[in-house]
Scaffold this active site. Sequence first.
Site, PDB file in Angstrom:
ATOM      1  N   HIS A 179      53.782  28.446  38.795  1.00  0.00           N
ATOM      2  CA  HIS A 179      52.988  29.616  38.399  1.00  0.00           C
ATOM      3  C   HIS A 179      53.448  30.300  37.124  1.00  0.00           C
ATOM      4  CE1 HIS A 179      50.126  30.261  41.710  1.00  0.00           C
ATOM      5  NE2 HIS A 179      51.027  29.691  42.477  1.00  0.00           N
TER       6      HIS A 179
ATOM      7  N   LYS B 163      46.700  45.172  35.581  1.00  0.00           N
ATOM      8  CA  LYS B 163      47.533  44.027  36.000  1.00  0.00           C
ATOM      9  C   LYS B 163      48.969  44.535  36.075  1.00  0.00           C
ATOM     10  CE  LYS B 163      45.830  41.793  32.390  1.00  0.00           C
ATOM     11  NZ  LYS B 163      45.293  40.654  33.048  1.00  0.00           N
ATOM     12  N   ARG B 164      49.897  43.697  36.531  1.00  0.00           N
ATOM     13  CA  ARG B 164      51.296  44.128  36.540  1.00  0.00           C
ATOM     14  C   ARG B 164      51.717  44.542  35.124  1.00  0.00           C
ATOM     15  NH1 ARG B 164      54.486  43.761  41.396  1.00  0.00           N
ATOM     16  NH2 ARG B 164      56.082  44.531  40.015  1.00  0.00           N
TER      17      ARG B 164
ATOM     18  N   LYS C   8      52.302  40.787  29.052  1.00  0.00           N
ATOM     19  CA  LYS C   8      50.880  41.128  29.225  1.00  0.00           C
ATOM     20  C   LYS C   8      50.410  42.116  28.151  1.00  0.00           C
ATOM     21  CE  LYS C   8      50.869  40.107  34.214  1.00  0.00           C
ATOM     22  NZ  LYS C   8      49.839  39.079  34.402  1.00  0.00           N
TER      23      LYS C   8
ATOM     24  N   THR D  22      43.850  35.695  37.036  1.00  0.00           N
ATOM     25  CA  THR D  22      42.625  35.618  37.852  1.00  0.00           C
ATOM     26  C   THR D  22      41.818  36.902  37.700  1.00  0.00           C
ATOM     27  OG1 THR D  22      43.930  36.327  39.762  1.00  0.00           O
ATOM     28  CG2 THR D  22      43.470  33.978  39.581  1.00  0.00           C
TER      29      THR D  22
ATOM     30  N   LYS E 144      37.609  37.670  37.659  1.00  0.00           N
ATOM     31  CA  LYS E 144      36.906  38.698  38.451  1.00  0.00           C
ATOM     32  C   LYS E 144      36.015  39.540  37.546  1.00  0.00           C
ATOM     33  CE  LYS E 144      40.813  38.534  41.503  1.00  0.00           C
ATOM     34  NZ  LYS E 144      42.229  38.883  41.549  1.00  0.00           N
TER      35      LYS E 144
END
Length: 844
Positions: free
Chosen positions: A376, A567-568, A573, A675, A679
């Site tokens: 992952h 998101k985290r 990110k 993901t 969405k």
Amino acid sequence: MAAPLTDLEKRKQISIRGIVGVENVAELKKGFNRHLHFTLVKDRNVATPRDYYFALAHTVRDHLVGRWIRTQQFYYETDPKRVYYLSLEFYMGRTLQNTMINLGLQNACDEAIYQLGLDMEDLEEMEEDAGLGNGGLGRLAACFLDSMATLGLAAYGYGIRYEYGIFNQKIKEGWQVEEADDWLRHGNPWEKARPEYMLPVHFYGRVEESKEGARWVDTQVVLAMPYDTPIPGYMNNTVNTMRLWSARAPNDFNLKDFNVGDYIQAVLDRNLAENISRVLYPNDNFFEGKALRLKQEYFVVAATLQDIIRRFKISKKGSTGPVSFDSFPEKVAIQLNDTHPAMAIPELMRVFVDVEKLDWDTAWAITKRTFAYTNHTVLPEALERWPVGLLETLLPRHLQIIYRINQGHLDGIRALFPGDLERIRRMSLIEEDGGKRVNMAHLCIVGSHAVNGVAEIHSNIIKNDVFREFSELEPDKFQNKTNGITPRRWLLLCNPGLAELIAEAIGEEYVKDLSQLQKLNELVNDDAFIRDVSNVKQDNKVKFSQYLEKEYKVNINLSSMFDVHVKRIHEYKRQLLNCLHIITMYNRIKKNPKAPFVPRTVIIGGKAAPGYHMAKKIIKLITAVGHVVNKDPVVGSKLKVIYLENYRVSLAEKVIPATDLSEQISTAGTEASGTGNMKFMLNGALTIGTMDGANVEMAEEVGEENMFIFGMRVEDVAEMDVQGYDAVPYYNSIPELKQAVDQIQGGFFSPKQPELFKDVTNMLFNHDRFKVFADYEGYIKCQEKVSQLYQNPKEWTQMAIKNIAASGKFSSDRTITDYATEVWGVEPTDLKIPPPNEPLFSNG
């Protein structure tokens, strides 16, 4: 103007949420009142909203139970190959609404609750999220369980029943504060404890060699108590099982080691055993080498493998003599969700060799054919490497087995590359530099017959870079399985308006075959459909803005673009890049208040790992910038910044349908898949993003011209790594970037503590692994294009429709079909198990 709907069309429109039959509604009301009375021991005079939620949950669960028992009977009779999905995280969220949808009960329940004078949404809000995961990895596991049941696979999810899930995040004065998530305090109506299947798990001890082979003796025992949760497929009567283990101390735990006088202390010490399932480690993409975490990892696999072998032996019940394990891989597929359950490999070997007395080579061949491994992440700090000393203490027999596996593996490499000591060192399961450690990813690769990444670009990085020498050795072992999301939760449940609109347009088969959304391409120029899609989005924005106004006491400009980044919180990110854009927009408004400006509401949310100092500083910076922007009268309703507190599954279900612009802006080559991006796409948001993770495949499906792509590609990042990244030239040559960074550094957003964000700017200048400044200019220009398009609502909505139409590939049904046929050797089936009121096997 569209013609009014006929009665038939109206009925069709709601059938994806189930039919409202009068007898159905009456039966549900009866069940509700019965549970309120007999299960909760209350009447309507004293019942609380939570009691009503529990009464409804038990009523809905009644409809699951017959199907659940029936499904397990069916598997027992037909003995299919079973799939076991092992994960330390299952981020399930709430269960009630998802169950109603998958059983086709939603409309009937709505009507029953309405007739009882209650509000369905209020009841749904009473349910605690089952937050047994950090982010993407755990939520993916949850989507996979939904798809496995919907595709009729005999599948089981196995994990840990953490007493405390992912912490609740409070934002206090702009800082993240963690609170314990005591999600079980009111009880959990969806689980069934199974004490009769309690199993022993061993730790510590020593290994004794004898003529019969090795024996692991003098161990400490902890009991694993299973709790089962039903996982319903969509409208097919299949109900699979998620089994989560809870740690229990055996009755004699520590008592025998104490004298009688210390009985109280001995009983209190039972907590040491039970701590194993107490709390989820709140780290996402970061390895924390704590003994308790290793105990959790071994606890779940040791209990699970005993269960798997028990089930395998029962299926062999008719055979005489000792059970043969030759057919084990034909009946059992085990998927390792990342390296967290990697100890399953040496544990299965231990059971085969020490307990079942198979010879080593036979056991190893069976083990390799049974396991498959999903990787992952490529972030080095996320890869698990357990110290040999810790393994030696906690699991001495397993360390011996790992050494022997490594011996065989290295002998093979030596034979192929004689004298290449460097290669042997790089490919060993045991790393020697800086203390001996076991590389768990290497163990997973060597012990599995299939290894996959979770998006095309990620799988290529694994194959050609991270695990290149392994893939050269066994190229056929390496595969790609692009992630997916379940359309049941991420469309039907969270966006019923859009789900019904699509069903009206193309029928309802898309719910089980998301590729049918391609038919929407025929409606891209249909004015009525464009208007309807636009209206659904606006309705969702109104609803979400009401939530924001209630929770955050802010007035939301409903004509503003909802620009969402949830998101985290992690440097890769790049929430910081978004933050720099907010400051740039703010500076532009201040510089020229009269200039036209496309209004935006920027919504950022996510949790930071409690020990991740930089991530927590980033949250503080975003909230500090928001404080300045939101209070400035010159800005007015043009720009608002909201930090969404305690982002979780149930909040995602609210924000995603209301989003106009989805931010997916990680540095190319760092996000394995993502993901959230899928969405948002399915719910009609447009994506601004880098060519990273699944964004690449989204662009392939919908066309790059229907996304906002910016920034460096993987090869640009690699080239920059070779040359060395220097932030200063970007700072010096881009005036708006310089202004924004100077404001952060100079205390403009933290006047009382001018030095507050020194760490952040220091990182950006001196050791920014994720190269924020390098992508700043491209990002700002791309955001200008976004604003430009947003001024043309029709074109914007047409692009949104194209995105929805192209999102079929990103169904977890497609992902699971790929795993089933290419990794597990099972076939999805449309077979509908007969409902509980019909015989299981007809005599025909």
